[in-house]
Design a protein around this motif. Structure first.
Motif, short mmCIF file in Angstrom:
data_model
loop_
_atom_site.label_atom_id
_atom_site.label_comp_id
_atom_site.label_asym_id
_atom_site.label_seq_id
_atom_site.Cartn_x
_atom_site.Cartn_y
_atom_site.Cartn_z
N ILE A 175 14.09 5.80 -5.88
CA ILE A 175 14.64 4.27 -6.21
C ILE A 175 13.72 3.59 -7.24
N ALA A 176 13.99 3.53 -8.66
CA ALA A 176 13.13 3.39 -9.48
C ALA A 176 13.58 2.15 -10.52
N PHE A 177 13.04 1.10 -10.49
CA PHE A 177 13.36 -0.18 -11.48
C PHE A 177 12.97 0.04 -12.78
N PRO A 178 13.16 -0.74 -13.71
CA PRO A 178 12.61 -0.54 -14.94
C PRO A 178 11.13 -0.64 -14.96
N LYS A 179 10.47 -1.70 -14.14
CA LYS A 179 9.19 -1.79 -14.26
C LYS A 179 8.25 -0.61 -13.35
N GLU A 180 8.83 0.18 -12.71
CA GLU A 180 8.25 1.51 -12.10
C GLU A 180 8.40 2.46 -13.36
N VAL A 181 9.50 2.46 -13.86
CA VAL A 181 9.80 3.65 -15.05
C VAL A 181 8.71 3.48 -16.19
N LYS A 182 8.60 1.80 -16.58
CA LYS A 182 7.77 1.50 -17.56
C LYS A 182 6.25 1.92 -17.28
N TRP A 183 5.84 1.65 -16.19
CA TRP A 183 4.53 2.04 -15.50
C TRP A 183 4.39 3.81 -15.74
N LEU A 184 5.33 4.38 -15.20
CA LEU A 184 5.00 5.75 -15.21
C LEU A 184 5.10 6.23 -16.49
N ALA A 185 5.91 5.60 -17.40
CA ALA A 185 6.05 6.29 -18.93
C ALA A 185 4.61 5.81 -19.77
N ASP A 244 0.92 -1.17 0.30
CA ASP A 244 -0.06 -0.21 -0.14
C ASP A 244 0.85 1.20 0.29
N THR A 245 2.02 1.36 0.89
CA THR A 245 3.00 2.38 0.93
C THR A 245 3.44 2.56 -0.55
N TYR A 246 3.77 1.44 -1.06
CA TYR A 246 4.80 1.60 -2.42
C TYR A 246 3.52 2.11 -3.56
N ASP A 247 2.50 1.59 -3.47
CA ASP A 247 1.65 1.83 -4.66
C ASP A 247 1.14 3.39 -4.26
N LEU A 248 0.73 3.74 -3.17
CA LEU A 248 0.55 5.19 -2.92
C LEU A 248 1.57 6.17 -3.12
N THR A 249 2.93 5.63 -3.06
CA THR A 249 4.01 6.50 -3.33
C THR A 249 4.17 6.91 -4.91
N TRP A 250 4.03 5.89 -5.32
CA TRP A 250 4.11 5.76 -6.80
C TRP A 250 2.75 6.69 -7.60
N THR A 251 1.68 6.54 -7.01
CA THR A 251 0.39 7.16 -7.48
C THR A 251 0.44 8.58 -7.19
N ASN A 252 1.30 9.01 -5.84
CA ASN A 252 1.39 10.31 -5.66
C ASN A 252 2.68 11.09 -6.76
N ILE A 253 3.49 10.06 -7.13
CA ILE A 253 4.74 10.70 -7.98
C ILE A 253 4.07 10.94 -9.32
N LEU A 254 3.26 9.94 -9.65
CA LEU A 254 2.47 10.42 -11.12
C LEU A 254 1.62 11.43 -10.99
N SER A 255 0.89 11.62 -9.97
CA SER A 255 0.01 12.74 -9.87
C SER A 255 0.84 14.27 -10.10
N LEU A 256 1.97 14.27 -9.26
CA LEU A 256 2.98 15.57 -9.09
C LEU A 256 3.49 15.63 -10.38
#
Length: 177
Positions: free
Chosen positions: A82-92, A54-66
Motif C-alpha cells: 500500500i503506497a500513496f503518492p507521498k511514499e512513492v515520491k519519497w522513494l523516487a 516507527d513501524t511505518y518508517d522502518l518498513t519504508w526504510t527497509n523497502i528502500l534498502s532492499l
C-alpha cells in the motif's frame, strides 16, 4: 534491464499480490518485495504501520534498502504494498541517483468487489472495514492522479496477463518525482 521499480499499490483485496507475482514472472531478471513481509520483520514491539510511525518508517526504510540493493545487481524490482503518492515520491527521490524508472500503479475495484474478495481470504487475514477505508483514501487522495489508477473489477483471474501487459507497456504509469 535492472533499472525499473514497479510499485503495485491499492487497498487490500484488489489483487496487488496476485498481479505482482505475475508481473515478476514476466520480467527476465526481477526481484519481488512484499511490503507486508517487510513490515513483519520486527517481531516484538511491532505496531500496525498505519497507526505506528516507527513501524511505518522502518518498513519504508527497509523497502528502500532492499530496492537499492537489488537495483545495484541490475534487477528490476516489483514492490507489492500500500503506497500513496507521498511514499512513492519519497522513494523516487531516494532512488534518484540510481537512474531508476519508477512505475506506479494503483489497482482499484468497487466496494462490492473489495468486500467479496476480502471474504475469500482466510478468516484471520480478513481486512474488513480497513479495505473499504483504504479504497476511500485512494479514491479521494488529491495527490493521486487518475493516470495511475487501474480499475480491475472487469478483469477475471485468467485475464491478469492483460493487466500486467498494460503495466509494463503503458507510459502513463511512469512516476516523475
Amino acid at each position: 534491464m535492472g533499472n525499473t521499480v514497479y510499485i503495485i499499490s491499492g487497498p487490500a483485496g484488489v489483487g496487488k499480490s496476485t498481479t505482482s507475482q505475475i508481473l515478476v514472472q514476466a520480467i527476465s531478471k526481477s526481484a519481488y518485495i512484499s511490503g507486508d513481509d517487510v513490515s513483519h520483520i520486527p517481531v516484538n514491539g511491532r505496531g500496525k504501520p498505519w497507526l505506528d510511525k516507527d513501524t511505518y518508517d522502518l518498513t519504508w526504510t527497509n523497502i528502500l534498502s532492499l530496492t537499492n540493493n537489488t537495483l545495484d545487481y541490475r534487477y528490476d524490482v516489483v514492490i507489492d504494498y500500500i503506497a500513496f503518492p507521498k511514499e512513492v515520491k519519497w522513494l523516487a527521490q531516494a532512488l534518484s541517483g540510481k537512474g531508476a524508472r519508477i512505475v506506479y500503479v494503483v489497482l482499484l475495484v468497487d466496494k462490492k468487489t473489495i468486500a467479496y474478495r476480502d471474504r475469500l481470504r482466510s478468516e484471520e487475514a480478513w481486512m474488513g472495514e480497513r479495505s473499504l477505508e483504504l479504497l476511500e483514501q485512494f479514491e479521494n487522495d488529491p495527490e493521486l492522479s487518475d493516470r495511475f489508477k487501474l480499475y480491475t473489477d472487469q478483469y477475471q483471474t485468467d485475464q491478469l496477463s492483460m493487466i500486467v501487459e498494460e503495466i509494463m507497456s503503458c507510459d502513463k504509469y511512469i512516476f516523475n518525482a
